[in-house]
Design a protein around this motif. Structure first.
Motif, PDB file in Angstrom:
ATOM      1  N   SER A  10       0.865  -1.172   0.000  1.00 17.44           N
ATOM      2  CA  SER A  10       0.000   0.000   0.000  1.00 17.44           C
ATOM      3  C   SER A  10       0.903   1.223   0.000  1.00 17.44           C
ATOM      4  CB  SER A  10      -0.922   0.012   1.226  1.00 17.44           C
ATOM      5  OG  SER A  10      -0.154   0.065   2.412  1.00 17.44           O
ATOM      6  N   ASP A  12       0.956   5.905  -0.064  1.00 17.56           N
ATOM      7  CA  ASP A  12       0.308   7.204  -0.152  1.00 17.56           C
ATOM      8  C   ASP A  12       0.646   7.796  -1.510  1.00 17.56           C
ATOM      9  OD1 ASP A  12      -0.863   7.111   2.333  1.00 17.56           O
ATOM     10  OD2 ASP A  12       0.688   8.296   3.332  1.00 17.56           O
ATOM     11  N   TRP A  35      -5.036   2.508  -1.139  1.00 16.19           N
ATOM     12  CA  TRP A  35      -4.078   3.605  -1.088  1.00 16.19           C
ATOM     13  C   TRP A  35      -4.768   4.885  -0.636  1.00 16.19           C
ATOM     14  CZ3 TRP A  35       0.065   3.832  -5.489  1.00 16.19           C
ATOM     15  CH2 TRP A  35       0.701   2.584  -5.594  1.00 16.19           C
ATOM     16  N   ALA A  80       2.560   6.511   4.859  1.00 14.82           N
ATOM     17  CA  ALA A  80       2.839   5.140   4.423  1.00 14.82           C
ATOM     18  C   ALA A  80       4.336   4.949   4.187  1.00 14.82           C
ATOM     19  CB  ALA A  80       2.072   4.836   3.139  1.00 14.82           C
TER      20      ALA A  80
END
Length: 238
Positions: A10, A12, A35, A80
């Protein structure tokens, strides 16, 4: 470690935005599942920030104008492990970042760039291509990296990016990221991505003057003396 041995990464996704109300629905609909989209409103007057928020994005307001200012505000807002960047004008599909992020997550490379491949005539104006070609040649002389494009679609690890201590807040930001990554010994690679007709007019390379300003900013970045910064980028998903 192979990609199949890792969890799907995942990330950002930072989307610098200046008057992209028309493109936002298309762009945000293509953000990979799970995301977080961080739309950085850089002074829009067309309601882009409100549209992005209504579509579920995290909206950050950056009052200082400049592509680098918007990108860095998004990086600072990211949480993230992986951070991706993409233009918010519908010229590139954010969904293509998922396999790119996996290559970084598994440790195949440290910074992965999307090499733009125009899908029809007129998508990439001649003056913009010429400026990009010249900068790629200068980058090769400066760092040894054999890249073809310094496009905005890219993936790297958040902590490592912060460690590069990027200072450019204008058009030179993407290039400074590559130069400082190379100086720090990162593995930098590129992969082909389709380049589509953008929505609206480019704020940077839509004119010869805009291209000239961008090249000027980037030449200033290339003049920086070489010197690695404490930005370790190694690592793979656990």
């Amino acid at each position: 470690m192979t990609p199949s041995a890792c969890r799907p990464p995942s990330a950002d996704l930072v989307l610098p935005c200046l008057d992209e109300a028309e493109a936002l629905p298309w762009v945000l609909a293509r953000v990979p599942a799970g995301w977080r989209a961080i739309v950085v409103d850089n002074g829009s007057t067309d309601g882009s920030g409100e549209i992005a928020r209504d579509l579920g994005a995290t909206v950050v307001h950056e009052t200082r104008r400049g592509f680098g200012a918007a990108c860095h505000a998004g990086l600072l807002a990211a949480r993230a492990e992986l951070v991706c960047f993409c233009d918010c004008d519908a010229s590139m599909d954010p969904g293509l970042l998922a396999p790119m992020a996996e290559r970084v997550a598994t440790g195949e490379t440290d910074l992965l760039l999307g090499r733009r491949r125009p899908q029809q005539r007129g998508v990439w104006p001649a003056h913009a291509r010429a400026g990009n070609f010249a900068l790629a040649r200068m980058l090769r002389r400066r760092t040894g990296l054999r890249l073809h494009d310094l496009g905005p679609m890219r993936v790297a690890r958040r902590e490592a990016l912060l460690g590069l201590e990027l200072t450019d807040r204008r058009s030179g930001y993407p290039l400074q990221m590559v130069v400082r990554a190379a100086d720090a010994g990162w593995r930098v690679a590129e992969t082909d991505v389709p380049y589509l007709p953008r929505s609206g007019k480019s704020k940077v390379t839509g004119t010869w003057l805009g291209t000239w300003h961008a090249v000027r900013d980037m030449r200033r970045v290339l003049a920086e003396p070489p010197g690695a910064r404490p930005a370790p980028a190694a690592g793979a998903c656990a």
